[in-house]
Design a protein around this motif. Sequence first.
Motif, PDB file in Angstrom:
ATOM      1  N   LYS A   1      -1.140   5.668   4.954  1.00 58.04           N
ATOM      2  CA  LYS A   1      -1.452   6.633   3.900  1.00 58.04           C
ATOM      3  C   LYS A   1      -0.974   8.033   4.296  1.00 58.04           C
ATOM      4  O   LYS A   1      -0.290   8.707   3.510  1.00 58.04           O
ATOM      5  CB  LYS A   1      -2.964   6.663   3.650  1.00 58.04           C
ATOM      6  N   ASN A   2      -1.289   8.461   5.502  1.00 56.67           N
ATOM      7  CA  ASN A   2      -0.894   9.790   5.963  1.00 56.67           C
ATOM      8  C   ASN A   2       0.626   9.928   6.057  1.00 56.67           C
ATOM      9  O   ASN A   2       1.202  10.955   5.686  1.00 56.67           O
ATOM     10  CB  ASN A   2      -1.533  10.095   7.319  1.00 56.67           C
TER      11      ASN A   2
ATOM     12  N   PHE B   1       2.132  10.203   2.531  1.00 59.30           N
ATOM     13  CA  PHE B   1       1.979  11.538   1.970  1.00 59.30           C
ATOM     14  C   PHE B   1       2.947  12.521   2.639  1.00 59.30           C
ATOM     15  O   PHE B   1       3.505  13.401   1.988  1.00 59.30           O
ATOM     16  CB  PHE B   1       0.538  12.023   2.112  1.00 59.30           C
TER      17      PHE B   1
ATOM     18  N   TYR C   1      -3.983   1.298   7.951  1.00 61.54           N
ATOM     19  CA  TYR C   1      -3.940   1.739   6.557  1.00 61.54           C
ATOM     20  C   TYR C   1      -3.995   3.269   6.468  1.00 61.54           C
ATOM     21  O   TYR C   1      -3.294   3.881   5.659  1.00 61.54           O
ATOM     22  CB  TYR C   1      -5.090   1.135   5.753  1.00 61.54           C
ATOM     23  N   THR C   2      -4.826   3.876   7.295  1.00 64.03           N
ATOM     24  CA  THR C   2      -4.929   5.336   7.282  1.00 64.03           C
ATOM     25  C   THR C   2      -3.633   5.965   7.761  1.00 64.03           C
ATOM     26  O   THR C   2      -3.162   6.965   7.187  1.00 64.03           O
ATOM     27  CB  THR C   2      -6.099   5.801   8.175  1.00 64.03           C
TER      28      THR C   2
ATOM     29  N   ILE D   1     -10.529   4.599   4.470  1.00 66.51           N
ATOM     30  CA  ILE D   1      -9.094   4.747   4.250  1.00 66.51           C
ATOM     31  C   ILE D   1      -8.808   5.723   3.113  1.00 66.51           C
ATOM     32  O   ILE D   1      -7.934   6.591   3.221  1.00 66.51           O
ATOM     33  CB  ILE D   1      -8.456   3.377   3.942  1.00 66.51           C
ATOM     34  N   LEU D   2      -9.555   5.594   2.009  1.00 70.07           N
ATOM     35  CA  LEU D   2      -9.295   6.407   0.822  1.00 70.07           C
ATOM     36  C   LEU D   2     -10.127   7.684   0.778  1.00 70.07           C
ATOM     37  O   LEU D   2      -9.996   8.472  -0.151  1.00 70.07           O
ATOM     38  CB  LEU D   2      -9.542   5.585  -0.446  1.00 70.07           C
TER      39      LEU D   2
ATOM     40  N   ILE E   1       2.180   4.497  -3.138  1.00 67.02           N
ATOM     41  CA  ILE E   1       2.165   5.954  -2.968  1.00 67.02           C
ATOM     42  C   ILE E   1       3.550   6.561  -3.121  1.00 67.02           C
ATOM     43  O   ILE E   1       3.743   7.525  -3.870  1.00 67.02           O
ATOM     44  CB  ILE E   1       1.565   6.329  -1.593  1.00 67.02           C
TER      45      ILE E   1
ATOM     46  N   PHE F   1      -6.220   9.244  -5.532  1.00 62.40           N
ATOM     47  CA  PHE F   1      -5.586   7.976  -5.864  1.00 62.40           C
ATOM     48  C   PHE F   1      -5.678   7.658  -7.352  1.00 62.40           C
ATOM     49  O   PHE F   1      -5.368   6.549  -7.767  1.00 62.40           O
ATOM     50  CB  PHE F   1      -6.234   6.842  -5.048  1.00 62.40           C
TER      51      PHE F   1
ATOM     52  N   PHE G   1       0.840  -1.200   0.000  1.00 63.84           N
ATOM     53  CA  PHE G   1       0.000   0.000   0.000  1.00 63.84           C
ATOM     54  C   PHE G   1       0.878   1.254   0.000  1.00 63.84           C
ATOM     55  O   PHE G   1       0.655   2.185  -0.783  1.00 63.84           O
ATOM     56  CB  PHE G   1      -0.905  -0.034   1.227  1.00 63.84           C
ATOM     57  N   ALA G   2       1.890   1.275   0.859  1.00 64.98           N
ATOM     58  CA  ALA G   2       2.786   2.430   0.935  1.00 64.98           C
ATOM     59  C   ALA G   2       3.601   2.582  -0.347  1.00 64.98           C
ATOM     60  O   ALA G   2       3.803   3.696  -0.843  1.00 64.98           O
ATOM     61  CB  ALA G   2       3.730   2.293   2.137  1.00 64.98           C
TER      62      ALA G   2
END
Length: 199
Positions: free
Chosen positions: A80-81, A84, A76-77, A156-157, A40, A99, A36-37
């Motif tokens: 994601k943060n 970023f 997951y959140t 999450i998204l 990004i 995304f 997932f990471a």
Amino acid sequence: MSYRITHDDVLHEVARGNQVAFRELYNLYFQKLFLFAKAIVKTKDGATEVVDEVLVNIWKQREQLPGIQNLRVYLYTAVKNKAFSYLSAKANQQIGGAFDDIDIEIAEEYNAEKQMITGEMLRKIHDAVEALPPRCKMIFKLVREDNLRYKEVSEILHISEKTVDAQMVIAIKKLSQVLRPHFDTFPDFKKIKKNQGAL
């Protein structure tokens, strides 16, 4: 000793400082969070740094774990943060389009049914998944490979469950076009939302 991460007792064990329980948690989530990471930040080193930092912070703040309502969404959140923030710190990449331009890698064994199909079929499925638009592939990966519910993916998204559903319909239609000629009977993917809700 083996732990089930979904059980409240596990979080309490980690919160109490049980390193064995934390190692189980780490091993269970690392690879999924890494992919997932990586979708990004684009690099293996960056993804590893992001996930390690998130999981280390979980350990450092372990006393707060029992208060987390949904650990998967939380992790997951957080990834994601953090991803970023990692990009922002590099100051040479611009985050935009949510995304829509973030492509994700599908793990080689993303489907339990892999064992039941030929290598040629697997290649066709893989090609079909890889050909999906990045946003669609991201959602497909989180739902089908990481077993997240539509509601969790939407949280999450930061998109609606209807968007998750619509993107899954697109993905499944693409895959069904690849698979249907090879089977006498084929599952009715119109029921996917109903089945998803039953998980």
